[in-house]
Design a protein around this motif. Structure first.
Motif, mmCIF file in Angstrom:
data_model
loop_
_atom_site.group_PDB
_atom_site.id
_atom_site.type_symbol
_atom_site.label_atom_id
_atom_site.label_comp_id
_atom_site.label_asym_id
_atom_site.label_seq_id
_atom_site.Cartn_x
_atom_site.Cartn_y
_atom_site.Cartn_z
ATOM 1 N N LYS A 93 0.887 -1.242 -0.060
ATOM 2 C CA LYS A 93 0.038 0.111 0.044
ATOM 3 C C LYS A 93 0.954 1.297 0.046
ATOM 4 O O LYS A 93 2.138 1.299 0.326
ATOM 5 N N TYR A 95 1.735 3.992 2.179
ATOM 6 C CA TYR A 95 1.638 4.187 3.613
ATOM 7 C C TYR A 95 1.036 5.511 3.947
ATOM 8 O O TYR A 95 0.266 5.570 4.848
ATOM 9 N N GLY A 97 -0.811 7.116 1.920
ATOM 10 C CA GLY A 97 -1.839 7.621 0.798
ATOM 11 C C GLY A 97 -3.249 8.018 1.785
ATOM 12 O O GLY A 97 -3.425 7.597 2.760
ATOM 13 N N SER A 98 -4.116 8.089 1.033
ATOM 14 C CA SER A 98 -5.557 8.858 1.482
ATOM 15 C C SER A 98 -6.549 7.284 1.565
ATOM 16 O O SER A 98 -7.376 7.452 2.501
ATOM 17 N N GLN A 99 -6.006 6.323 0.828
ATOM 18 C CA GLN A 99 -6.535 4.997 1.250
ATOM 19 C C GLN A 99 -5.958 4.023 1.985
ATOM 20 O O GLN A 99 -4.868 3.678 1.846
ATOM 21 N N GLY A 100 -6.465 3.418 2.983
ATOM 22 C CA GLY A 100 -5.834 2.706 3.867
ATOM 23 C C GLY A 100 -5.825 1.091 3.556
ATOM 24 O O GLY A 100 -5.320 0.415 4.138
ATOM 25 N N ASN A 101 -6.700 0.832 2.392
ATOM 26 C CA ASN A 101 -6.582 -0.556 2.133
ATOM 27 C C ASN A 101 -5.479 -1.098 1.288
ATOM 28 O O ASN A 101 -4.754 -0.508 0.877
ATOM 29 N N LEU A 102 -5.176 -2.338 1.953
ATOM 30 C CA LEU A 102 -3.941 -3.006 1.235
ATOM 31 C C LEU A 102 -4.642 -3.784 -0.033
ATOM 32 O O LEU A 102 -5.603 -4.223 -0.264
ATOM 33 N N GLN B 50 -13.713 4.594 6.109
ATOM 34 C CA GLN B 50 -12.879 5.227 6.730
ATOM 35 C C GLN B 50 -13.204 6.031 7.762
ATOM 36 O O GLN B 50 -12.523 6.296 8.853
ATOM 37 N N ARG B 97 -6.569 6.231 7.919
ATOM 38 C CA ARG B 97 -6.215 6.056 6.560
ATOM 39 C C ARG B 97 -5.032 5.626 6.148
ATOM 40 O O ARG B 97 -4.952 4.936 5.252
#
Lengths: 114, 113
Positions: A93, A95, A97-102, B50, B97
């Protein structure tokens, strides 16, 4: 560019041997690379993770090797044991960034024979 | 002990029915995720959230719906529009996030009968 490609799909190793699983990515913004271990019927659990400021991280028998220029990283399991038999997923990912998903690879099923 | 609880562990659905999978976390994590796992397909993202009252579609959102009314809870509804719902469903959460502390539940196996 969002994919993480993992190989091999399955791996059979003798007890005491070295298990090696490889992953490759395209997105140069990725800067966090964890490995997860999953036993049948259970959720994945974090095994070990690396940031690209180091080329190797070791925790016990588990080592991540990271090659930033090749955009590849690998998991090495030394002295493999039957209890290590599980499915292993690499992930990546951005780290910060605005998106937390892996983003996950498709997994490698490891069987360690006694 | 802090963690993520998914229930039920096994769920059977008749064709044409909607079913809801529960996911509760007491880790005080802001972000929550739903993944679907099929043999050889890895983990595919269905939906993620989120913050409370906000969620986004993942890669395979068609036929699924979610809600995030409370920080601790992120239920997933598998609707009758999902043509192939038999799979292992995993819920995860992270601190924010940035994805710190990504933690999975033990999963729910859904079977269409």
């Amino acid at each position: 560019q969002q994919q993480v490609k993992q190989s091999p799909q399955s791996l059979i190793v003798q007890k005491g041997g070295i298990s090696i699983i490889n992953c490759a990515y395209e997105n140069t913004a990725f800067d966090y690379f964890p490995w997860y271990q999953q036993f049948p019927g259970k959720g994945p659990a974090l095994l070990i993770a690396i940031r690209p400021d180091v080329s190797e991280k070791k925790e016990g028998r588990f080592t991540i090797s990271f090659n930033k220029s090749a955009k590849q990283f690998s998991l090495h399991i030394m002295d493999s044991q039957p209890g290590d038999s599980a499915t292993y997923f690499c992930a990546a990912k951005n780290y910060g960034g605005s998106q937390g998903n892996l983003i996950f690879g498709k997994g490698t099923k490891l069987s360690v024979k006694p | 002990d802090g963690g993520i609880t998914q229930s039920p562990k096994y769920l059977f659905r008749k064709e044409g029915q909607n079913v809801t999978l529960s996911c509760e976390q007491n880790l005080n994590h802001d972000a929550m995720y739903w993944y679907r796992q099929d043999p050889g397909q890895g983990l595919r993202l269905i939906y993620y959230s989120q913050i409370v009252n906000d969620f986004q579609k993942g890669d395979i959102a068609e036929g699924y719906s979610v809600s995030r009314e409370k920080k601790e809870s992120f239920p997933l509804t598998v609707t009758s529009a999902q043509k192939n719902p038999t799979a292992f469903y995993l819920c995860a959460s992270s601190i924010g996030r940035a994805g710190h502390g990504y933690t999975f539940g033990s999963g729910t196996r859904l079977t269409v009968v």
